[in-house]
Design a protein around this motif. Structure first.
Motif, PDB file in Angstrom:
ATOM      1  N   LYS A 174       0.456 -10.040  38.055  1.00 45.17           N
ATOM      2  CA  LYS A 174       1.187 -11.093  37.357  1.00 45.17           C
ATOM      3  C   LYS A 174       0.959 -10.987  35.841  1.00 45.17           C
ATOM      4  O   LYS A 174       1.894 -11.048  35.050  1.00 45.17           O
ATOM      5  CB  LYS A 174       0.664 -12.443  37.862  1.00 45.17           C
ATOM      6  CG  LYS A 174       1.563 -13.610  37.617  1.00 45.17           C
ATOM      7  CD  LYS A 174       1.075 -14.778  38.452  1.00 45.17           C
ATOM      8  CE  LYS A 174       1.506 -16.090  37.889  1.00 45.17           C
ATOM      9  NZ  LYS A 174       0.873 -17.206  38.625  1.00 45.17           N
ATOM     10  N   VAL A 175      -0.294 -10.783  35.476  1.00 48.05           N
ATOM     11  CA  VAL A 175      -0.627 -10.723  34.048  1.00 48.05           C
ATOM     12  C   VAL A 175      -0.053  -9.465  33.410  1.00 48.05           C
ATOM     13  O   VAL A 175       0.492  -9.511  32.302  1.00 48.05           O
ATOM     14  CB  VAL A 175      -2.163 -10.779  33.868  1.00 48.05           C
ATOM     15  CG1 VAL A 175      -2.526 -10.590  32.411  1.00 48.05           C
ATOM     16  CG2 VAL A 175      -2.701 -12.098  34.373  1.00 48.05           C
ATOM     17  N   ILE A 176      -0.135  -8.360  34.137  1.00 48.95           N
ATOM     18  CA  ILE A 176       0.370  -7.109  33.564  1.00 48.95           C
ATOM     19  C   ILE A 176       1.884  -7.186  33.397  1.00 48.95           C
ATOM     20  O   ILE A 176       2.452  -6.701  32.426  1.00 48.95           O
ATOM     21  CB  ILE A 176      -0.062  -5.902  34.430  1.00 48.95           C
ATOM     22  CG1 ILE A 176      -1.575  -5.722  34.317  1.00 48.95           C
ATOM     23  CG2 ILE A 176       0.638  -4.632  33.982  1.00 48.95           C
ATOM     24  CD1 ILE A 176      -2.159  -4.699  35.260  1.00 48.95           C
ATOM     25  N   LYS A 177       2.532  -7.848  34.323  1.00 50.91           N
ATOM     26  CA  LYS A 177       3.980  -8.051  34.197  1.00 50.91           C
ATOM     27  C   LYS A 177       4.294  -8.861  32.933  1.00 50.91           C
ATOM     28  O   LYS A 177       5.234  -8.562  32.207  1.00 50.91           O
ATOM     29  CB  LYS A 177       4.495  -8.773  35.442  1.00 50.91           C
ATOM     30  CG  LYS A 177       5.979  -8.674  35.633  1.00 50.91           C
ATOM     31  CD  LYS A 177       6.406  -9.256  36.970  1.00 50.91           C
ATOM     32  CE  LYS A 177       6.427  -8.234  38.074  1.00 50.91           C
ATOM     33  NZ  LYS A 177       7.030  -8.716  39.324  1.00 50.91           N
ATOM     34  N   LEU A 178       3.461  -9.849  32.676  1.00 50.03           N
ATOM     35  CA  LEU A 178       3.645 -10.670  31.477  1.00 50.03           C
ATOM     36  C   LEU A 178       3.465  -9.826  30.218  1.00 50.03           C
ATOM     37  O   LEU A 178       4.239  -9.922  29.262  1.00 50.03           O
ATOM     38  CB  LEU A 178       2.654 -11.839  31.481  1.00 50.03           C
ATOM     39  CG  LEU A 178       2.700 -12.745  30.254  1.00 50.03           C
ATOM     40  CD1 LEU A 178       3.774 -13.796  30.410  1.00 50.03           C
ATOM     41  CD2 LEU A 178       1.367 -13.389  29.974  1.00 50.03           C
ATOM     42  N   ILE A 179       2.440  -8.972  30.228  1.00 53.20           N
ATOM     43  CA  ILE A 179       2.187  -8.119  29.059  1.00 53.20           C
ATOM     44  C   ILE A 179       3.363  -7.172  28.842  1.00 53.20           C
ATOM     45  O   ILE A 179       3.793  -6.939  27.721  1.00 53.20           O
ATOM     46  CB  ILE A 179       0.868  -7.336  29.235  1.00 53.20           C
ATOM     47  CG1 ILE A 179      -0.306  -8.310  29.329  1.00 53.20           C
ATOM     48  CG2 ILE A 179       0.653  -6.369  28.078  1.00 53.20           C
ATOM     49  CD1 ILE A 179      -1.611  -7.669  29.731  1.00 53.20           C
TER      50      ILE A 179
END
Lengths: 252, 248
Positions: A174-179
């Motif tokens: 989820k976080v990597i997608k945000l980045i």
């Protein structure tokens, strides 16, 4: 803040400028790929293709085991090769490795060295142009992710990201997608920190990723820092079938 | 194309069959990054044309004997769907027409892609015409340029293309299907965005020297407009950051 998107063929500088993802024509420097101009007026690629460079640390997957060495998928058109003389450990098909590019010849064949086998985990593909953002200034972003996810993460210059099975993989995805989505926005680290805090609460004291045995070592991925030189690119579609299964069986 | 004896009246009171004036283009919509699995992609709606384009590579060159140690090979496959227009297209395999179009589109991009950086590889451009209404080759060039930029393949310039022709005795920009089929002349032109180099120029029918000069001016005006649409599509895409470009 000037966040102009630059298209291929747009002039970015009067005179010659030796920067990646640009070309010089008639004494002027032009952008070769889609990019943007950051706060300091530098041209940064937003999308490009990964081209192996000597000294790059790359994450890869062993795709062939031969007597003379190992073929490693590192997301380049020609796969990387680990000659047996460069390595003391034995690798198996489907192993994840972290290694450094030793040589690249004129037709793009890559030899790898300083090989380290990565424990059970998952590999995801991340656009290599955005890798510096995933690492963060002085690897601040990577440290943040390691602390909250509870496991290790290795980021290759080639855009392959290895995530330890010990970490909270759904959260990391989820976080990597945000980045990925907000790679060119400012204040990204703060936003990620806020998201992680919202998901996980305050970080429990003493729970730092450095407790894990292998993360105390030198992290080649971190040494890069941020900058246009590291702005590298995306890779071709790969077949990821074996990535999960193989490591599970192996139970490193 | 057909002779000047056509009975179809293509210009009525200075207006064209679809109500445009001679130097108007049809409505154009461009989207970047529409296909999740492709390295770069685009979708173009141009009047009644609907075209998707997917770009892959640089990747391993297959067959190997096509590869060059000096540069990347550009391969282009233009395909018209069987259901793309009211004419019979039967199955969508290669035809005389699609082979020609693949070739001319490929040559446009061979001149733009900085292929020396990727030896022994190929770059694939797949263009699928879902619906056709005249001017698919120009729309395909316009779509492929956006898809290549979206794939991060280094290029010297962007390119857009538009057809100029003569129908009902009047020079027209962006010919539609009827003007193409029943007009006197049709001349698709691809121009690079920065230095306005002609990367594609074909012609059906006849034009005088003066008419060709006028045609080039009209095409340049059209291409400037098209480049703006392409740039907007890419800006929208990258500013919004919509593409989920990493995979599991």
């Amino acid at each position: 803040m000037d966040k102009r998107i630059i298209l291929p063929g747009e002039r970015i500088a009067e005179g010659r400028l030796n920067a990646p993802n640009t070309f010089v024509e008639g004494g002027q420097t032009y952008a070769a790929v889609v990019g943007m101009v950051d706060e300091e007026g530098r041209y940064l690629a937003l999308e490009n293709r990964y081209r192996p460079g000597i000294g790059d640390s790359v994450v890869g997957i062993v795709t062939d085991v031969r007597h003379v060495g190992y073929e490693v998928d590192i997301g380049t058109p020609q796969s990387g090769f680990i000659p047996t003389r460069n390595i003391r450990i034995n690798l198996q098909l489907g192993d994840f490795v972290l290694s450094r590019i030793k040589t690249v010849n004129e037709v793009g064949d890559v030899d790898l060295g300083e090989v380290r086998r990565l424990p059970a985990g998952k590999i995801i593909e991340f656009p290599s142009a955005k890798v510096p953002r995933l690492i963060g200034r002085k690897s601040s972003m990577l440290m943040l992710l390691r602390d909250y996810a509870g496991g290790d993460i290795m980021v290759g210059n080639n855009g392959y990201v290895w995530i330890s099975d010990k970490s909270d993989i759904p959260l990391l995805l989820k976080v990597i997608k945000l980045i990925d989505k907000k790679a060119h926005k400012s204040g990204l680290t703060d936003e990620v920190a806020a998201l992680l805090k919202a998901e996980k609460g305050e970080l429990p004291a003493g729970r730092r990723s450095t407790e894990e045995s292998y993360s105390g070592e030198e992290q080649p991925g971190e040494a890069e820092g941020e900058g246009p030189q590291q702005a590298r690119q995306n890779e071709e579609p790969q077949e990821n079938i074996y990535r999960d299964e193989e490591t599970k069986e192996e139970g490193v | 194309m057909s002779s000047e004896k056509t009975e179809v009246q293509l210009i009525i009171d200075g207006k064209r069959v679809d109500g445009r004036s001679p130097d108007d283009m049809r409505n154009i919509r461009v989207e970047a990054g529409v296909l999740g699995e492709a390295d770069g992609s685009s979708y173009v709606e141009w009047g009644g044309n609907k075209i998707t384009c997917g770009v892959y590579g640089p990747r391993e060159c297959i067959p190997k004997h096509d590869s060059s140690p000096y540069h990347s090979i550009v391969k282009c496959r233009y395909m018209m769907s069987p259901f793309a227009s009211s004419e019979e297209h039967s199955r969508s395999g290669p035809s005389r027409r699609s082979t020609e179009l693949s070739k001319v589109i490929r040559e446009v991009f061979e001149n733009l892609i900085i292929s020396e950086k990727f030896p022994n590889t190929q770059i694939d451009i797949y263009i699928d015409v879902l619906q056709a209404e005249g001017g698919t080759r120009t729309a395909s060039v316009t779509a492929a340029a956006v898809a290549l930029a979206n794939a991060g393949i280094p290029m010297k310039d962007m390119v857009s293309a538009v057809a100029v022709g003569k129908a009902g005795g009047v020079m027209l920009l962006d010919l539609g299907k009827f003007e193409d089929n029943f007009g006197q002349s049709d001349m698709p032109i691809a121009l690079s965005a920065r230095d306005k180099k002609i990367l594609l120029l074909q012609m059906d029918g006849m034009l005088t020297k003066e008419e060709i000069e006028k045609a080039l001016d009209m095409a340049e005006a059209g291409c400037v407009e098209l480049h703006q649409v392409q740039a907007d599509a890419l800006r929208r895409f990258y500013e919004g950051g919509e593409k989920e470009s990493f995979r599991f």
